[in-house]
Design a protein around this motif. Structure first.
Motif, PDB file in Angstrom:
ATOM      1  N   GLU A  13       9.148   9.358 -21.693  1.00  0.00           N
ATOM      2  CA  GLU A  13       7.901   8.612 -21.596  1.00  0.00           C
ATOM      3  C   GLU A  13       7.156   8.884 -20.298  1.00  0.00           C
ATOM      4  O   GLU A  13       5.922   8.995 -20.298  1.00  0.00           O
ATOM      5  N   TYR A  14       7.906   9.041 -19.187  1.00  0.00           N
ATOM      6  CA  TYR A  14       7.262   9.119 -17.875  1.00  0.00           C
ATOM      7  C   TYR A  14       7.320  10.503 -17.238  1.00  0.00           C
ATOM      8  O   TYR A  14       6.751  10.708 -16.164  1.00  0.00           O
ATOM      9  N   GLY A  15       8.007  11.453 -17.857  1.00  0.00           N
ATOM     10  CA  GLY A  15       8.019  12.806 -17.331  1.00  0.00           C
ATOM     11  C   GLY A  15       9.275  13.126 -16.543  1.00  0.00           C
ATOM     12  O   GLY A  15      10.234  12.353 -16.495  1.00  0.00           O
ATOM     13  N   SER A  16       9.272  14.296 -15.910  1.00  0.00           N
ATOM     14  CA  SER A  16      10.474  14.806 -15.248  1.00  0.00           C
ATOM     15  C   SER A  16      10.691  14.240 -13.847  1.00  0.00           C
ATOM     16  O   SER A  16      11.757  14.432 -13.267  1.00  0.00           O
ATOM     17  N   VAL A  17       9.685  13.557 -13.297  1.00  0.00           N
ATOM     18  CA  VAL A  17       9.831  12.868 -12.011  1.00  0.00           C
ATOM     19  C   VAL A  17       9.278  11.461 -12.198  1.00  0.00           C
ATOM     20  O   VAL A  17       8.081  11.285 -12.424  1.00  0.00           O
ATOM     21  N   PHE A  18      10.160  10.470 -12.132  1.00  0.00           N
ATOM     22  CA  PHE A  18       9.673   9.104 -12.353  1.00  0.00           C
ATOM     23  C   PHE A  18      10.467   8.115 -11.504  1.00  0.00           C
ATOM     24  O   PHE A  18      11.520   8.458 -10.940  1.00  0.00           O
ATOM     25  N   THR A  19       9.952   6.895 -11.416  1.00  0.00           N
ATOM     26  CA  THR A  19      10.528   5.858 -10.571  1.00  0.00           C
ATOM     27  C   THR A  19      11.085   4.715 -11.407  1.00  0.00           C
ATOM     28  O   THR A  19      10.457   4.286 -12.368  1.00  0.00           O
ATOM     29  N   VAL A  20      12.269   4.257 -11.035  1.00  0.00           N
ATOM     30  CA  VAL A  20      12.806   3.014 -11.577  1.00  0.00           C
ATOM     31  C   VAL A  20      13.316   2.187 -10.404  1.00  0.00           C
ATOM     32  O   VAL A  20      13.563   2.710  -9.319  1.00  0.00           O
ATOM     33  N   TYR A  21      13.454   0.902 -10.638  1.00  0.00           N
ATOM     34  CA  TYR A  21      13.990   0.014  -9.609  1.00  0.00           C
ATOM     35  C   TYR A  21      15.318  -0.563 -10.081  1.00  0.00           C
ATOM     36  O   TYR A  21      15.376  -1.252 -11.103  1.00  0.00           O
TER      37      TYR A  21
ATOM     38  N   GLN B 204       0.832  -1.200   0.000  1.00  0.00           N
ATOM     39  CA  GLN B 204       0.000   0.000   0.000  1.00  0.00           C
ATOM     40  C   GLN B 204       0.864   1.246   0.000  1.00  0.00           C
ATOM     41  O   GLN B 204       1.899   1.316   0.662  1.00  0.00           O
ATOM     42  N   LYS B 205       0.439   2.240  -0.719  1.00  0.00           N
ATOM     43  CA  LYS B 205       1.220   3.457  -0.887  1.00  0.00           C
ATOM     44  C   LYS B 205       0.530   4.637  -0.204  1.00  0.00           C
ATOM     45  O   LYS B 205      -0.681   4.682  -0.096  1.00  0.00           O
ATOM     46  N   THR B 206       1.353   5.550   0.238  1.00  0.00           N
ATOM     47  CA  THR B 206       0.842   6.762   0.853  1.00  0.00           C
ATOM     48  C   THR B 206       0.903   7.872  -0.177  1.00  0.00           C
ATOM     49  O   THR B 206       1.976   8.375  -0.487  1.00  0.00           O
ATOM     50  N   GLY B 207      -0.230   8.250  -0.751  1.00  0.00           N
ATOM     51  CA  GLY B 207      -0.239   9.289  -1.764  1.00  0.00           C
ATOM     52  C   GLY B 207       0.164   8.740  -3.119  1.00  0.00           C
ATOM     53  O   GLY B 207       0.513   7.569  -3.289  1.00  0.00           O
ATOM     54  N   LYS B 208       0.130   9.607  -4.104  1.00  0.00           N
ATOM     55  CA  LYS B 208       0.462   9.228  -5.477  1.00  0.00           C
ATOM     56  C   LYS B 208       1.964   9.253  -5.674  1.00  0.00           C
ATOM     57  O   LYS B 208       2.618  10.275  -5.503  1.00  0.00           O
ATOM     58  N   GLU B 209       2.534   8.111  -6.055  1.00  0.00           N
ATOM     59  CA  GLU B 209       3.974   8.018  -6.247  1.00  0.00           C
ATOM     60  C   GLU B 209       4.338   8.284  -7.708  1.00  0.00           C
ATOM     61  O   GLU B 209       3.498   8.135  -8.600  1.00  0.00           O
ATOM     62  N   PRO B 210       5.584   8.686  -7.972  1.00  0.00           N
ATOM     63  CA  PRO B 210       5.990   8.961  -9.352  1.00  0.00           C
ATOM     64  C   PRO B 210       5.804   7.740 -10.239  1.00  0.00           C
ATOM     65  O   PRO B 210       6.035   6.609  -9.806  1.00  0.00           O
ATOM     66  N   PRO B 211       5.380   7.941 -11.483  1.00  0.00           N
ATOM     67  CA  PRO B 211       5.178   6.817 -12.401  1.00  0.00           C
ATOM     68  C   PRO B 211       6.512   6.226 -12.839  1.00  0.00           C
ATOM     69  O   PRO B 211       7.580   6.762 -12.534  1.00  0.00           O
ATOM     70  N   GLY B 212       6.428   5.137 -13.577  1.00  0.00           N
ATOM     71  CA  GLY B 212       7.642   4.528 -14.096  1.00  0.00           C
ATOM     72  C   GLY B 212       7.346   3.187 -14.704  1.00  0.00           C
ATOM     73  O   GLY B 212       6.228   2.673 -14.601  1.00  0.00           O
TER      74      GLY B 212
ATOM     75  N   THR C 207      16.285  11.303   0.207  1.00  0.00           N
ATOM     76  CA  THR C 207      15.373  12.221   0.894  1.00  0.00           C
ATOM     77  C   THR C 207      15.546  12.108   2.410  1.00  0.00           C
ATOM     78  O   THR C 207      15.614  11.009   2.954  1.00  0.00           O
ATOM     79  N   SER C 208      15.614  13.254   3.060  1.00  0.00           N
ATOM     80  CA  SER C 208      15.809  13.291   4.520  1.00  0.00           C
ATOM     81  C   SER C 208      14.489  13.204   5.267  1.00  0.00           C
ATOM     82  O   SER C 208      14.477  13.026   6.491  1.00  0.00           O
ATOM     83  N   GLN C 209      13.376  13.349   4.547  1.00  0.00           N
ATOM     84  CA  GLN C 209      12.050  13.273   5.164  1.00  0.00           C
ATOM     85  C   GLN C 209      11.020  13.028   4.055  1.00  0.00           C
ATOM     86  O   GLN C 209      11.315  13.148   2.877  1.00  0.00           O
ATOM     87  N   ASP C 210       9.815  12.652   4.451  1.00  0.00           N
ATOM     88  CA  ASP C 210       8.734  12.508   3.471  1.00  0.00           C
ATOM     89  C   ASP C 210       8.494  13.861   2.800  1.00  0.00           C
ATOM     90  O   ASP C 210       8.570  14.918   3.445  1.00  0.00           O
ATOM     91  N   ILE C 211       8.222  13.828   1.499  1.00  0.00           N
ATOM     92  CA  ILE C 211       7.944  15.079   0.792  1.00  0.00           C
ATOM     93  C   ILE C 211       6.981  14.822  -0.363  1.00  0.00           C
ATOM     94  O   ILE C 211       7.035  13.778  -1.010  1.00  0.00           O
ATOM     95  N   THR C 212       6.080  15.763  -0.575  1.00  0.00           N
ATOM     96  CA  THR C 212       5.250  15.747  -1.772  1.00  0.00           C
ATOM     97  C   THR C 212       5.863  16.751  -2.739  1.00  0.00           C
ATOM     98  O   THR C 212       5.946  17.952  -2.449  1.00  0.00           O
ATOM     99  N   PHE C 213       6.328  16.242  -3.879  1.00  0.00           N
ATOM    100  CA  PHE C 213       7.091  17.047  -4.833  1.00  0.00           C
ATOM    101  C   PHE C 213       6.432  16.949  -6.201  1.00  0.00           C
ATOM    102  O   PHE C 213       6.259  15.851  -6.739  1.00  0.00           O
ATOM    103  N   GLN C 214       6.046  18.094  -6.736  1.00  0.00           N
ATOM    104  CA  GLN C 214       5.348  18.170  -8.025  1.00  0.00           C
ATOM    105  C   GLN C 214       4.156  17.208  -8.071  1.00  0.00           C
ATOM    106  O   GLN C 214       3.887  16.560  -9.083  1.00  0.00           O
ATOM    107  N   GLY C 215       3.459  17.117  -6.935  1.00  0.00           N
ATOM    108  CA  GLY C 215       2.254  16.306  -6.860  1.00  0.00           C
ATOM    109  C   GLY C 215       2.480  14.844  -6.543  1.00  0.00           C
ATOM    110  O   GLY C 215       1.520  14.077  -6.400  1.00  0.00           O
ATOM    111  N   TYR C 216       3.743  14.445  -6.403  1.00  0.00           N
ATOM    112  CA  TYR C 216       4.061  13.048  -6.117  1.00  0.00           C
ATOM    113  C   TYR C 216       4.600  12.891  -4.698  1.00  0.00           C
ATOM    114  O   TYR C 216       5.397  13.724  -4.225  1.00  0.00           O
TER     115      TYR C 216
END
Length: 506
Positions: free
Chosen positions: A74-82, A38-46, A384-393
């Motif tokens: 494809e995924y924008g300026s903020v995205f997630t990879v593993y 389960q996720k807290t808020g909308k996470e960056p796509p990827g 990240t040093s703390q939780d943050i909502t950045f550009q909506g993510y």
């Protein structure tokens, strides 16, 4: 060998093949569930990750910055990879990187210390450290560098002295082809050495040559595919050859540094600081005398602060200088304009830092060299040093963050011809030098390169000194078009191995 074959080779060449395979199967369920938790808020796509492997099979591990640039389209300026099981948030483009590193400097200001760099430094020093120890060591190093002339006349004099040794080294080749790596590395290394230890080394000093060779080798290997795999799967791939070589090089360099420090300790005068090591030893002694608890002025921080400065001060500046000379040989019409401006403004006298304001074209060429060289395409990863909502993510505390500096330096919305070597990027219509906000080769924010001022001075003086004395050309039988601009694989991007001719102009 394909990436999948590389992975299988690394995974199953271990003496503990069977146990490793069983262990992988046992953790598959745990890992796959972590991706779907389960996720807290909308996470960056990827791109969708595979269990355990993440997006490994989609990545070019030798040049991951290229894959990440493609994914950003494809995924924008903020995205997630593993990277394996490691979740990484990538920041792409000037506006996004600046917003994160400058406007949200505290939240994005921690360092992500990958396994190989933790193996090397154990959290000591400046580059791969966090918390109060990092703050104190960075503050100390920055203050000491300024005290010893970073951006001042005393540093300028050290660089000009080194210019004479560098010119002499190039003259010994008598216009015949030579590899630019050794002279560039020795010259830049001696500048940081003179500030750290209080004196320079002779170019034929065996210890000095070995130290420079090892630091260059470690930086190159740290960007290799096997080390990328080790960083993703440290427990499974700890036996790989490249890791052992890095640690052996580090151990030998630490012995050399310790010996140099001991010699300085023996002749230490508490009233006179010859270099950064002296300043550290004096401060260390004061804190010991005052019985300061948990002092950051300990042997570990001394050793790794010195090696951090030596490595960073050698590799990146030398690589940029080599790119500059390669570009001059590749684009002779630009070299013509550089040398015309030098002859018209300076003549035959020694170039000084104060001349920069009267050499706008050369200043633009050096800046364009730094932009195109793209020395640190991924920067050094942040966390990240703390939780943050950045550009909506939503980005969770402790998430690895990669500021994709190559996407800043080649941002199509910021540069007129991003993929072309074009000094006009830094010139106005009247030919005057202009600063560009998207010029970010030293990164930005809390982790901006602390030696930026020194590096800029070195690049300007070394470059102008060499172009004043020599004409740089391809080797006989090689055309300008044949000079390869493909960077070598490494943690930082140096030119691929090549030779140039330095033909005397005098």
């Amino acid at each position: 060998m394909s990436l999948l074959e590389d992975f299988v080779f690394v995974l199953f060449s271990s003496p503990t093949t069977l146990l490793g395979a069983v262990a992988l199967l046992l953790v598959l369920h745990v890992v796959s569930s972590s991706f779907t938790s389960q996720k807290t808020g909308k996470e960056p796509p990827g791109p969708r990750p595979l269990p355990l492997l993440g997006n490994l099979l989609q990545l070019d591990l030798k040049r991951p910055y290229k894959t990440l640039c493609e994914l950003s389209k494809e995924y924008g300026s903020v995205f997630t990879v593993y990277f394996g099981t490691n979740k990484v948030v990538v920041l792409a483009g000037y506006k996004t990187v600046k917003e994160a590193l400058v406007s949200n400097a505290e939240e994005f200001g921690d360092r992500d210390i990958t396994p190989i760099f933790y193996d090397m430094s154990q959290g000591h020093g400046i580059l791969f450290a966090n918390g109060e120890s990092w703050k104190e060591m960075r503050r100390f190093a920055l203050t000491t560098l300024k005290d010893f002339g970073m951006g001042k006349r005393v540093a300028e004099d050290k660089i000009l002295e080194e210019c004479r040794h560098l010119v002499q080294m190039l003259e010994e080749h008598k216009g015949k082809p030579f590899d630019t790596a050794r002279p560039a590395n020795y010259a830049t290394s001696n500048i940081i050495s003179s500030i750290v230890y209080g004196s320079r080394f002779e170019y034929n000093d065996p210890r000095f040559k070995d130290m420079v060779r090892r630091v260059n080798e470690n930086i190159r290997i740290a960007g290799s595919a096997p080390i990328q795999l080790y960083n993703m799967f440290p427990r499974l791939a700890s036996w790989i050859k490249n890791r052992r070589l890095i640690l052996e090089n580090t151990e030998m360099t630490m012995r050399d540094v310790k010996d140099l420090v001991n010699h300085l300790q023996e002749s230490l005068n508490p009233h006179i600081c010859r270099g950064l090591v002296d300043c550290f030893l004096i401060r260390k002694q004061k804190e010991e005398d005052s019985r300061v608890l948990n002092s950051h002025y300990n042997e570990g921080n001394l050793m790794f602060t010195v090696t951090n400065l030596f490595g960073a001060g050698t590799d990146t500046t030398a690589a940029t200088l080599r790119w500059g000379l390669l570009f001059m040989a590749k684009y002779p019409h630009i070299q013509d304009q550089v040398q015309e401006e030098l002859s018209r403004v300076v003549g035959c006298r020694q170039v000084r830092v104060d001349d920069r304001k009267n050499l706008p074209y050369i200043d633009a060429v050096i800046h364009e060299t730094q932009r195109m060289a793209n020395i640190a395409p991924l920067a050094i990863p942040h966390k990240t040093s703390q939780d943050i909502t950045f550009q909506g993510y939503f980005i969770k505390k402790g998430t690895t963050v990669v500021p994709l500096l190559t996407s800043v330096l080649y941002d199509e919305s910021e540069w007129e011809t991003p993929n072309t070597f074009n000094p006009s990027h830094f010139l106005d219509k009247e030919g005057k030098f202009i600063r560009r906000e998207a010029f970010m080769p030293f990164s930005a924010g809390r982790r901006v390169c602390l030696g930026e001022g020194l590096a800029k001075m070195e690049l300007f003086l070394f470059f102008t000194c060499l172009l004043q004395r020599f004409r740089f050309t391809p080797p006989p039988g090689v055309s300008e078009e044949e000079l390869d601009l493909t960077p070598a694989v490494g943690f930082t991007l140096s030119p691929s191995t090549h030779k140039l001719c330095a033909v005397s102009r005098q």
